[in-house]
Design a protein around this motif. Structure first.
Motif, PDB file in Angstrom:
ATOM      1  N   GLY A  22       0.806  -1.214   0.000  1.00 15.37           N
ATOM      2  CA  GLY A  22       0.000   0.000   0.000  1.00 15.37           C
ATOM      3  C   GLY A  22       0.836   1.258   0.000  1.00 15.37           C
ATOM      4  N   LEU A  23       1.932   1.258   0.770  1.00 19.20           N
ATOM      5  CA  LEU A  23       2.788   2.438   0.816  1.00 19.20           C
ATOM      6  C   LEU A  23       3.513   2.656  -0.507  1.00 19.20           C
ATOM      7  CD1 LEU A  23       4.270   2.030   4.414  1.00 19.20           C
ATOM      8  CD2 LEU A  23       2.583   3.717   3.650  1.00 19.20           C
ATOM      9  N   ARG A  24       3.887   1.574  -1.162  1.00 18.26           N
ATOM     10  CA  ARG A  24       4.499   1.707  -2.491  1.00 18.26           C
ATOM     11  C   ARG A  24       3.491   2.300  -3.482  1.00 18.26           C
ATOM     12  NH1 ARG A  24       9.863  -0.493  -3.886  1.00 18.26           N
ATOM     13  NH2 ARG A  24      10.821  -0.618  -1.826  1.00 18.26           N
ATOM     14  N   LEU A  25       2.261   1.842  -3.407  1.00 20.52           N
ATOM     15  CA  LEU A  25       1.228   2.389  -4.280  1.00 20.52           C
ATOM     16  C   LEU A  25       0.970   3.860  -3.952  1.00 20.52           C
ATOM     17  CD1 LEU A  25      -0.925   1.925  -6.460  1.00 20.52           C
ATOM     18  CD2 LEU A  25      -2.484   1.188  -4.649  1.00 20.52           C
ATOM     19  N   LEU A  26       0.953   4.200  -2.679  1.00 22.09           N
ATOM     20  CA  LEU A  26       0.759   5.590  -2.275  1.00 22.09           C
ATOM     21  C   LEU A  26       1.892   6.465  -2.805  1.00 22.09           C
ATOM     22  CD1 LEU A  26      -0.649   7.795  -0.582  1.00 22.09           C
ATOM     23  CD2 LEU A  26       0.745   7.031   1.370  1.00 22.09           C
ATOM     24  N   ASN A  27       3.100   5.947  -2.764  1.00 26.94           N
ATOM     25  CA  ASN A  27       4.246   6.714  -3.243  1.00 26.94           C
ATOM     26  C   ASN A  27       4.100   7.056  -4.723  1.00 26.94           C
ATOM     27  OD1 ASN A  27       7.082   7.707  -2.627  1.00 26.94           O
ATOM     28  ND2 ASN A  27       7.480   6.330  -4.356  1.00 26.94           N
ATOM     29  N   GLU A  72       9.640   2.962   4.325  1.00 29.36           N
ATOM     30  CA  GLU A  72       8.704   3.317   3.259  1.00 29.36           C
ATOM     31  C   GLU A  72       7.951   4.599   3.599  1.00 29.36           C
ATOM     32  OE1 GLU A  72       8.245   1.991   0.366  1.00 29.36           O
ATOM     33  OE2 GLU A  72       9.504   0.205   0.558  1.00 29.36           O
ATOM     34  N   ARG A  73       7.508   4.720   4.851  1.00 29.03           N
ATOM     35  CA  ARG A  73       6.783   5.927   5.250  1.00 29.03           C
ATOM     36  C   ARG A  73       7.682   7.155   5.160  1.00 29.03           C
ATOM     37  NH1 ARG A  73       4.156   2.398   9.251  1.00 29.03           N
ATOM     38  NH2 ARG A  73       5.927   2.749  10.630  1.00 29.03           N
ATOM     39  N   ARG A  76      16.435  18.561  -4.742  1.00 24.61           N
ATOM     40  CA  ARG A  76      16.023  17.818  -3.554  1.00 24.61           C
ATOM     41  C   ARG A  76      16.674  16.449  -3.564  1.00 24.61           C
ATOM     42  NH1 ARG A  76       9.807  15.524  -4.245  1.00 24.61           N
ATOM     43  NH2 ARG A  76      10.089  14.538  -6.285  1.00 24.61           N
ATOM     44  N   ARG A  77      16.715  15.848  -2.385  1.00 23.04           N
ATOM     45  CA  ARG A  77      17.340  14.536  -2.196  1.00 23.04           C
ATOM     46  C   ARG A  77      16.287  13.611  -1.599  1.00 23.04           C
ATOM     47  NH1 ARG A  77      21.215  15.880   1.286  1.00 23.04           N
ATOM     48  NH2 ARG A  77      22.954  16.024  -0.204  1.00 23.04           N
ATOM     49  N   LEU A  78      16.014  12.488  -2.293  1.00 21.96           N
ATOM     50  CA  LEU A  78      15.038  11.509  -1.814  1.00 21.96           C
ATOM     51  C   LEU A  78      15.769  10.347  -1.154  1.00 21.96           C
ATOM     52  CD1 LEU A  78      12.564  11.385  -4.832  1.00 21.96           C
ATOM     53  CD2 LEU A  78      12.238  12.537  -2.645  1.00 21.96           C
ATOM     54  N   PRO A  79      15.296   9.920   0.013  1.00 24.98           N
ATOM     55  CA  PRO A  79      15.982   8.812   0.708  1.00 24.98           C
ATOM     56  C   PRO A  79      15.765   7.480  -0.018  1.00 24.98           C
ATOM     57  CG  PRO A  79      13.956   9.364   1.846  1.00 24.98           C
ATOM     58  CD  PRO A  79      14.107  10.380   0.758  1.00 24.98           C
ATOM     59  N   LEU A  80      16.734   6.621   0.108  1.00 22.13           N
ATOM     60  CA  LEU A  80      16.600   5.282  -0.461  1.00 22.13           C
ATOM     61  C   LEU A  80      15.636   4.459   0.392  1.00 22.13           C
ATOM     62  CD1 LEU A  80      20.334   4.465  -1.328  1.00 22.13           C
ATOM     63  CD2 LEU A  80      18.558   5.355  -2.836  1.00 22.13           C
ATOM     64  N   ARG A  81      15.131   3.394  -0.215  1.00 23.71           N
ATOM     65  CA  ARG A  81      14.205   2.525   0.512  1.00 23.71           C
ATOM     66  C   ARG A  81      14.841   1.170   0.809  1.00 23.71           C
ATOM     67  NH1 ARG A  81       8.907   3.529  -3.164  1.00 23.71           N
ATOM     68  NH2 ARG A  81      10.506   3.534  -4.772  1.00 23.71           N
TER      69      ARG A  81
END
Length: 1286
Positions: free
Chosen positions: A845-850, A898-899, A915-920
């Motif tokens: 669900g969190l992957r889909l939300l992303n 993920e959150r 911007r810098r996005l964190p890895l998962r």
């Protein structure tokens, strides 16, 4: 048990004899004694029953009893030695050591000597008994032959089982010499027959190596020509073919072929003419047929193994065959003679031997070389036969058409063939040979062919015209005919050949894409269009065949281009026209009044459906739809569908066959309408017909049955579903059809239920991927469905989450809000306990939300309705080490990572350098997750990169100087061209001079200049002055207020805004909203996105506000002037939403011009310029139009750096809106390596939506875009200007 007792030897002898009988079949086929010995040495590897034989068991028991004690002692010694020295070698090393020591022991040597001596005596005894038995058998056989001299062999088949399965003995040279002498023609028949029997038991390789082989060969060929001995001689040849290497069979084959050829020379058989016939039961013909049958059987088998042998062996076999088939008597003879090829066609009428030889390059190269150098006459005969059959069809309509059918019916009852039947068999064989020949380039080089009674040589085009003419005279029956299975129908044969040519692009271009061939194919269509009387034998069947071939041609890129752009066909009025226009006009006529020559509704529907399918192959592509759209096929098909579907219910008198025909016709029309949805513009046309919902329901019914889209479509409905889901009406139709619910059921079954492990011996391993492979396909399908923000709004707007107090474990989500409630908004223990796999499902669900939040408008809706950010932050705070006192570090697990990624994505705005996005994923080292956890907003500064240096002033900027010094007297056109030239120069070589103020001044000056020109003002430019009372009455929705927050954060980060920025931006948005509302239609649409103002946030207005540095007056003035220009309809989605400048149908469709115009042409150019990228999208089930719509709707925010966004807007305004298309193509070209790689890993749509466009600079690709302008502006810009009447 070191010595074998006498009773043991007797038992061992019996066991050995039984063992040899069991393996006799394995060594019977060995060509030599060495080969037989090799088979025995590897018997344990090849025989699964090896250890079950009593002889092998006895040997194992004897060895174990003799050497068992010694082996155990050695194992004990070695094991103790390893323990004392502290070493532990492997199991295999221990066994090897024990084996070596045992073999060196005295017990082993004594055991082997005893066993060898005993077996030697037993084998000698068995050999003596075998020789005695053979002598007694020969004497008995000789006595039986003498007592029954008139007996005959009952097996009349030359290659029967007895000839293939006899065992043989090894014969000495002296015995072979004796057999050669006994085969002399002067010897008695019985002696020669016995010699042939003996030869059948001998090894063929021994025969070839003997000194008397030449004598044997001569005598064997003599026996073949004698009625009493031919059967026995053929058995010898059959035995040689089945059990000998190619070096042997090659010699046998060439000998047999030469013998057949010499037989035809000596016999000089007459070809049956008139009422004469050929009886294959006459001894002479029977003997030749059996020999040719054996040759043909070998031809078909040899292709499977001759690659393992030297090429010279294969070449001799091929040359012998071609020489035999090219044999013909001198032309001086008055009567036509029977030739070997006539008998071969009776045995292998479709030339399967030739098809097998042409399959592999190894043999095909030799065949084509020999045909070109020495045996071209074989091709000449084939072409001559086709010409002869075509001319006969012209002279005698109907006399030769039923030959194949009659032969098919009576073949099992008659052995007599007339001359016409032999000619027909040769024609079928010739078509099969020529069809396989012209598929290959070297085969086509054999043309042109000179034939008798023709002055001009027959070219490849001439041959195709001749074959098509044959198809017209003998069309293959329609499938409703009971005789459609007739495989020898001339029309069916020609169709198979044409199908084969269509599958090869190069071959089709050289053979089918010729003017003469296309005119021949379309001649009946043109004749019927011009009102001429049809001369076809069966118009319906012939037209159906023509449509089938045309559809296959149009299914290829070259064929489609031929149909659309080459004016090579003479039209009904004699004008030259493209094939597409002729086909479309004919199809419209069939859909309208039909043709009088097509009697019966079922026949008429069949022909009409076939030609609609030809048009389908064209209008389901962007370039094809552009050509066919003026004909209004979508309207004609929709009208025919409504007429069919609205027929009153059938009475009881209506037959079930008629009802079935009507249902098939209705489905054909729906299917044809559905195919318009393959392109963005086609989807708009389909929506305007009012049949979108019915088409989607039909697609869903076929999708659930896993049916193919069409016979020419390689992929399923994935791309079409994605295309439909990109629009608001499309997603509503998918929802109403049950498609989304079915997808959610499949997802839940894979995600929560999983597969059943009860039937597995070992349960499947737990997946380590965030999304299990079994759930990946449903995940990608959901991403495709929810890619468009308008689709998300239609499914989620004003839809609350259930948030139940109790959930059943068997309860499945049936809608997207239910799915969000169960998998994303997991904010209570009740929801957690309702999931069997909480972490896996919540991660999903969190992957889909992303992915959903990558669309800013979708995120604003989710945040507005469900408070996504607050929910995620609370879940993070609940996951700390000391939740009671709200202190401590966040526990790093899969869900918290993920959150954190989602919170950073929605909390920070910016391009790849901003911007810098964190890895998962976790990293190795002391700090596995070095990214700061977000527990509250604002996001830590760690995730914002230093803003790029964008100077707002420049001392030496040529374009800035031009803008300040340009005179009003300068003409509009010259000013614009000069500005474009300077802008190109600055972009490609002086990009550092394009500062913030320069770009703002440039954009403002160009908009002012264009809006003052009457030719450039596309929409009415009424002056607007916002009254305070009007603005006070305008309220911004909460979605718009959230968008304001995002814009202000981005502007503050870029250091573009001052203290009054919020107030000014809100006022600007209110004034623009008030202005646009006065130009919007009041629509009575069932779409949620059409009931109020623009759904989403106005990203273009916010971008202009930032470009102008927060200046309200400049921003408002620029936007008001921009609204009058054509470019505003494409770069400003809010401006064109439900606009009254659009027609009622287009405005109410809910499909924006940026989709059905810009994205449509992106797909068209992508196919032409970047075919690999276009294919990658097709394979992934994703569409370029979806990602382009995503980028353009939010003005590339979060995908490009701010400077590139400014350049994008300036480029589109300065160079015209078609540059929006060229820019998208340039971006996809820049991303091509990544696109191809991500397609392979099945994550293309995830990559394009989640990742920013790294390294893309508009200036670096400006030259490419200028090239696209030169090639496509006439089409793209013209379509954009005509969009008011799409």
């Amino acid at each position: 048990m070191s010595q074998l007792l006498v009773k043991d030897e007797v038992e061992l002898q019996s066991l050995l004899k039984q063992f040899l009988k069991s393996i006799s079949e394995k060594i019977a086929g060995a060509p030599s004694s060495e080969a037989a010995q090799e088979i025995l040495l590897h018997l344990e590897e090849t025989d699964k029953n090896f250890h079950s034989y009593e002889f092998v068991r006895y040997l194992r028991q004897y060895i174990e009893s003799s050497l068992g004690a010694a082996v155990e002692e050695e194992m004990l010694n070695l094991t103790l030695g390893e323990r004392q020295h502290g070493t532990g070698s492997g199991h295999d090393a221990l066994i090897n050591a024990v084996t070596c020591r045992t073999k060196d022991s005295a017990e082993y040597q004594q055991t082997m000597q005893t066993l060898k001596a005993s077996l030697s005596s037993i084998v000698e005894c068995l050999s003596n008994k075998y020789k005695e038995g053979q002598l007694r058998k020969e004497e008995t056989h000789r006595e039986r032959e003498h007592s029954q001299p008139s007996s005959h062999f009952t097996d009349s088949c030359s290659d029967s089982d007895s000839s293939f399965n006899q065992s043989y003995a090894f014969i000495t040279q002296e015995q072979l010499q004796l057999l050669a002498e006994r085969l002399e023609p002067s010897k008695p028949k019985e002696m020669r027959r016995e010699a042939l029997h003996a030869l059948c038991r001998a090894s063929p390789s021994d025969l070839l190596s003997c000194e008397s082989w030449s004598t044997l060969r001569r005598n064997l060929l003599a026996a073949l020509n004698e009625a009493e001995l031919s059967e026995n001689a053929l058995q010898f040849f059959a035995k040689s073919f089945s059990s000998s290497p190619l070096s042997v069979t090659r010699e046998m084959f060439t000998s047999l072929a030469k013998n057949v050829e010499s037989s035809f020379v000596s016999h000089k058989l007459n070809f049956p003419s008139g009422s004469a016939t050929l009886d294959i039961n006459t001894p002479k013909i029977t003997r030749l047929l059996k020999q040719i049958r054996l040759i043909n059987d070998f031809q078909k088998e040899v292709a499977s193994f001759w690659i393992r042998h030297p090429e010279k062996y294969m070449e001799e076999v091929i040359e012998s065959t071609l020489s035999l088939l090219c044999f013909h008597h001198p032309h001086g003879s008055a009567e036509k003679t029977l030739e070997p090829i006539h008998l071969l066609t009776l045995l292998d009428i479709k030339a399967s031997w030739f098809i097998k030889w042409m399959h592999g390059y190894y043999s095909r190269n030799v065949v084509l070389r020999l045909l070109e150098r020495k045996y071209k006459s074989l091709v000449v005969v084939a072409v001559q036969q086709c010409v002869h059959y075509s001319e006969a069809s012209e002279r005698f309509r109907g006399d030769v058409s039923d030959v194949g059918k009659q032969r098919n019916v009576s073949a099992s009852q008659s052995s007599v063939y007339s001359g016409k039947e032999l000619d027909f068999a040769l024609f079928v064989h010739s078509v099969s040979v020529l069809g396989k020949l012209i598929v290959y380039s070297n085969g086509r080089k054999l043309f042109p062919i000179r034939i008798r009674k023709h002055k001009e040589p027959v070219t490849l085009t001439d041959l195709l015209v001749i074959l098509i003419n044959i198809m017209y005279h003998h069309p293959k029956p329609l499938h409703s005919d009971a005789s459609h299975s007739d495989s020898l129908s001339p029309g069916g044969l020609v169709m198979e050949l044409l199908w084969m040519l269509c599958e090869q692009p190069d071959c089709a271009a050289e053979c089918l894409h010729q003017t003469a061939v296309m005119e021949k194919l379309l001649a009946p269509v043109v004749a019927l269009q011009s009102g001429q009387q049809s001369t076809l034998k069966s118009p319906a069947a012939t037209l159906t065949l023509i449509a089938d071939i045309l559809a296959r041609i149009a299914n290829t890129d070259r064929g489609l281009a031929l149909f659309l752009y080459e004016e090579n066909i003479a039209g009904p009025q004699g004008e030259r026209a493209c094939a597409a226009h002729i086909i479309a006009q004919f199809t419209l006529r069939l859909l309208g009044n039909g043709l009088p020559s097509l009697s019966g509704s079922a026949v008429s529907h069949s022909v009409c459906g076939a030609f609609i399918f030809v048009c389908w192959q064209m209008y389901n592509t962007c370039e094809g739809l552009q050509v066919l759209e003026p004909y209004g096929l979508h309207k004609a098909i929709a009208s025919a569908w409504r007429k069919t579907s609205s027929l009153p219910e059938r009475t009881s008198e209506t037959s079930s066959h008629e009802m079935t025909d009507e249902l098939i016709w209705e489905e054909t029309l729906l299917d044809s309408l559905l195919s318009f949805a393959a392109t963005p513009r086609g989807l708009l046309l389909l929506q305007q017909t009012g049949a979108l919902t019915q088409c989607v329901s039909y697609m869903f019914s076929r999708f659930t049955k896993k049916l193919q889209v069409s016979r020419c479509e390689k992929f399923g409905y994935g791309v079409m579903v994605t295309q439909v889901a990109s629009t608001a009406p499309g997603i509503v139709a998918l929802r109403d059809s049950g498609f989304i619910q079915e997808l959610l059921v499949q997802l839940w079954s894979a995600l929560e239920c999983g597969s059943d492990d009860l039937q597995l011996a070992v349960p499947k391993p737990t997946s380590m991927d965030p999304i299990d492979r079994s759930c990946l396909k449903p995940f990608l399908s959901l991403v495709n469905l929810l890619s468009s923000s308008q689709s998300v709004w239609e499914l989620l707007y004003q839809q609350p989450l259930p948030n139940k107090s109790e959930y059943s474990l068997r309860e499945m989500p049936s809608s997207i809000p239910d799915l969000i409630d169960r998998l994303i908004a997991v904010n209570s223990d009740v929801k957690i306990h309702s999931l069997f796999h909480y972490e896996q499902s919540h991660t999903f669900g969190l992957r889909l939300l992303n992915v959903l939040c990558c669309s800013l408008d979708s995120f604003l809706l989710l945040e507005n309705q469900y408070n996504i950010c607050s929910m995620l932050l609370q879940s993070q705070r609940d996951n700390i080490t000391n939740p009671d006192i709200n202190e401590g570090a966040v526990i790093v697990d899969g869900l918290s990572v993920e959150r954190n990624h989602v919170l950073v994505r929605v909390g920070v705005v910016g391009g790849p350098s901003e911007r810098r996005l964190p890895l998962r994923s976790l990293q190795e080292g002391e700090q596995p997750y070095p990214w700061p956890m977000v527990l509250s907003y604002p996001v830590p500064n760690f995730y914002t990169l230093d803003p790029p240096e964008i100077p707002h002033t420049s001392q030496s900027c040529e374009i800035s100087a031009f803008l300040t010094s340009s005179k009003d007297s300068e003409s509009e056109e010259s000013w614009l061209k000069k500005c474009q030239k300077l802008f190109c120069k600055a972009m490609m070589s002086e990009s550092h001079n394009l500062t913030g103020n320069v770009l703002a001044d440039l954009l403002e000056s160009v908009v002012v200049h264009l809006s003052n020109s009457a030719t450039e003002c596309f929409f009415s430019s009424d002056q607007y002055k916002a009254a305070v009372k009007d603005v006070k009455n305008v309220e911004l929705s909460r979605v718009e207020q959230l968008g304001v927050d995002i814009c202000l954060r981005y502007g503050s980060y870029l250091k573009l805004l001052g203290g009054e920025a919020r107030h000014h931006l809100i006022l600007l948005l209110k004034q623009i909203k008030s202005f646009l509302s006065k130009q919007q239609r009041n629509l009575s649409s069932g779409l949620l996105t059409q009931q109020e103002s623009y759904p989403g946030y106005d990203w273009l207005a916010s971008s202009v506000f930032l470009i102008m540095g927060g200046d309200l007056d400049r921003s408002l003035g620029l936007l008001l002037r921009l609204s009058s220009l054509l470019v505003s309809a494409f770069i400003w989605p809010a401006r064109i939403h439900a606009c009254d400048h659009l027609t009622q149908e287009v405005a109410g469709s809910g499909i924006p011009p940026v989709y059905w115009c810009t994205a449509h042409y992106v797909e068209m150019l992508l196919k032409a310029e970047l075919p690999l990228v276009h294919s990658a999208f097709r394979m992934s089930g994703f569409t370029p139009s979806q990602i382009c719509l995503h980028w353009l709707t939010q003005c590339f925010w979060n995908y490009l750096d701010w400077r590139e966004i400014c350049l994008y807007l300036c480029t589109c305004v300065l160079f015209s809106p078609d540059y929006q298309v060229y820019l998208c193509v340039a971006i996809l070209r820049h991303l091509q390596p990544d696109i191809l790689q991500r397609t392979q890993s099945q994550e293309l749509q995830i990559f394009l939506k989640e990742e920013p466009i790294q390294g893309f600079k508009i200036g670096d690709h400006l030259e490419f875009m200028l090239g696209l302008e030169r090639s496509y502006r006439s089409d793209v810009l013209t379509a954009m200007k005509a969009f008011l009447k799409p």
